[in-house]
Structure formats: structure tokens, C-alpha cells
Write a protein that holds these residues in place. Structure first.
Motif, short mmCIF file in Angstrom:
data_model
loop_
_atom_site.label_atom_id
_atom_site.label_comp_id
_atom_site.label_asym_id
_atom_site.label_seq_id
_atom_site.Cartn_x
_atom_site.Cartn_y
_atom_site.Cartn_z
N ASP A 135 0.57 -1.22 0.51
CA ASP A 135 -0.14 -0.06 -0.01
C ASP A 135 1.04 1.00 0.49
O ASP A 135 0.34 2.58 -0.63
CB ASP A 135 -1.50 0.05 1.25
N GLU A 139 1.24 3.98 -2.96
CA GLU A 139 1.00 5.62 -2.66
C GLU A 139 2.15 6.19 -3.02
O GLU A 139 2.03 7.56 -3.51
CB GLU A 139 0.15 5.54 -0.98
N TYR A 143 2.08 9.71 -6.55
CA TYR A 143 2.15 10.67 -6.51
C TYR A 143 3.86 10.73 -7.57
O TYR A 143 3.53 11.55 -8.46
CB TYR A 143 2.88 11.23 -4.79
#
Length: 320
Positions: A135, A139, A143
Motif C-alpha cells: 500500500d 501511494e 504521487y
């Protein structure tokens, strides 16, 4: 009861735009002249080799590359997780330690192996980076992909600057295919008002497909709505303005929704058509601007100055 101009604007200002936000096209063909000037324009893919990130291990490094590729594909960048192939632009994934932080770095490399620009993600505590799970990597990659897209868009903007025929130097030619499905004189009134609304805009409307950059079609749908107050029946009206490019790929749809007194638009539309079309014209203009990235600034060179030429091997853009 006639729909007034004031009431229309107040309720239809909720303009739903689907598919028209954040539509990057960093590897679009800039045209023959720009390709010549660029020397090494980006090809149709971006290689993403698996990094040698010891803290993540082989499995974590491979997952980082997979996640960044998936995030780039979601933003229309044709990225591929594979070793660097001759002639390809590629993305170097690496990190830099700054005190107690690990900073993920995303470097766009030219086919000649020169750094074009580096972007960085938010710093992550060393202990957290070493223990980063799936996870967390996903993430960080989401970005990072956004940062990479900014670089690629800047590269394309350079090419567009060099191409005198690009949409940075002229308005788009829009083939307007008309409006269908409206009651009363809506098809004609909406179409005429839509064309008039473009008179003060950069882009221009034409009635033929020849040499057009985009096409716009308006479709009106009516269906029975709520009962309304005092048993006055209502209708729900939906106006969709669909924009496609010259390959008939959807750029986006602007949708206007409203409940109206039943059959109140069975005759002349009047000011309602003007208000609806003006709003739609602005939405179409915005969709085209975002889709073509014509307002994006060219990627700066190492000194922070917009490049006068196209892609310059060895130049390094700013971080963050």
C-alpha cells in the motif's frame, strides 16, 4: 411557466465535466517540423527498469516499478516495465537519504542516457521506507507518476513551441455537428447560440470536418421528472456536449441537468438556449485546452529558463 434566464443560470451552473480533467498526452506526435527540430522526440513508450533498491529488496524494487508503471498508464503515459531499450526514453527510479528521511526520486532519461529532469516524492522516515508495504509503495508511486507527467508535459510543450502549426500558436478548429433531441426549436436555437458563443474565443467553429482538430455534438434528453409542487408535473432535461478529437477519441462530455415545468420548452427556447450554449462553449474550450496542454509551460533548462529549442539532452529541470 417560462424558464427564465436568471433561474437557468443559477441552477445550471453545476456543470458536470467528465473525462476532461487531467488528460496528459506527453508522448503525442508533435508534427513533422517539431520532430526535426527536437532531434530526439519522445517515442511511443517510456521504459521503466526495475531499480536496485537494496532497502526494498528485489521483490520490493520490482513492485515499485510495477506500481509506477500502473500509475503512469492510468494517466495515459505508455510506460512499460522492462530494461532500457536502445532509442527509448526511460524512467530511473532511485532514492536519496537526507538525515532521517528517504526521498524517492524519479528521473526522466533521454535515449542518450542524459538526465532530462528529476522530480521527487515526499520524504519517508528511513525505518518506514525499509518496512514499506504494498500500500505504501502504491501511494508513493501515485504521487511520483503525477510528477513524471508534469515533466513529460513540459517536454511536449517544448515541441509545441517549436511547431508553428501547433495549438500553442493557433486556435483549434472545431467541427460542430449540431444538436439533436431537443423539443420545440431547441435544436436550432442551441446550435445557433453555441456558434455565436465562440465569436470571442480563441478556438473557431466550422460546419465541415475538413482540417478540423475536434468535433462537438450536442444531445438533449427529456424524461418525466418529479410531480412538482401543487401537482404541477416536471420534466428532467439533460444536455450533453460531447467533444472528440480527429481520431474520434472522446475528449470529454459537459453535462447540464435541470428539472423544468413539463413541456415548458416545447416552443421557443429564447434566453434559455443562449445561457445553456454560453456555458457549454466555455466548458468545451476548457476541455480542449486541458486535452491539448497548450497552456502548459515548456520544461525549463538547467538554469530555470524555458528552452528555446525542443528536447535538450543533459538539461535538468527543477525538483518538486
Amino acid at each position: 411557466m417560462r424558464w427564465s434566464l436568471t433561474s437557468f443560470i443559477s441552477v445550471s451552473s453545476l456543470l458536470l465535466l467528465s473525462g476532461c480533467l487531467d488528460v496528459p498526452h506527453p508522448f503525442r506526435d508533435p508534427g513533422r517540423e517539431a520532430r526535426t527540430l527536437a532531434g530526439n522526440p519522445p517515442p511511443s513508450r517510456l521504459d521503466v527498469p526495475v531499480p536496485d533498491e537494496k532497502a526494498l529488496g528485489a521483490g520490493g524494487s520490482a513492485l515499485w516499478a510495477s506500481d509506477i508503471v500502473e500509475a503512469l498508464l492510468q494517466q495515459s503515459v505508455p510506460a512499460i516495465k522492462q530494461p532500457v531499450r536502445p532509442g527509448d526514453w526511460w524512467l530511473k527510479l532511485h532514492t536519496e537519504r537526507r538525515g532521517d528521511l528517504i526521498v524517492p526520486l524519479y528521473t526522466v532519461m533521454t535515449p542518450k542516457g542524459a538526465v532530462r529532469a528529476t522530480q521527487e516524492g515526499p520524504g519517508i522516515l528511513v525505518a518506514a521506507w525499509n518496512a514499506l508495504n504494498a500500500d505504501g509503495l502504491r501511494e508513493a508511486s501515485a504521487y511520483g507518476a503525477g510528477q513524471v507527467v508534469n515533466v513529460l508535459n513540459g517536454i511536449q510543450a517544448e515541441q509545441m513551441e517549436e511547431d508553428p502549426h501547433s495549438l500553442k500558436h493557433r486556435g483549434a478548429r472545431i467541427w460542430f455537428r449540431g444538436v439533436t433531441g431537443a423539443p420545440g426549436d431547441g435544436n436550432t436555437s442551441l446550435a445557433q447560440a453555441f456558434v455565436v458563443s465562440f465569436h470571442e474565443m480563441k478556438d473557431t467553429i466550422q460546419t465541415s470536418q475538413q482540417d478540423s482538430d475536434f468535433a462537438v455534438t450536442g444531445v438533449v434528453k427529456l424524461k418525466a421528472g418529479p410531480a412538482g409542487s401543487r401537482n404541477n408535473p416536471q420534466q428532467n432535461i439533460e444536455i450533453n456536449w460531447r467533444v472528440t478529437d480527429k481520431a474520434d477519441k472522446e475528449v470529454g462530455i459537459a453535462t447540464q441537468l435541470h428539472d423544468i415545468p413539463a413541456h415548458s420548452l416545447d416552443g421557443m427556447w429564447g434566453d434559455v438556449a443562449i445561457a445553456a450554449s454560453q456555458e457549454a462553449a466555455g466548458a468545451v474550450e476548457e476541455m480542449i485546452t486541458r486535452y491539448t496542454i497548450r497552456d502548459v509551460k515548456p520544461l525549463p533548462d538547467a538554469k530555470g529558463v524555458p528552452a528555446s529549442g525542443a528536447v535538450k539532452a543533459g538539461a535538468t529541470g527543477g525538483r518538486g
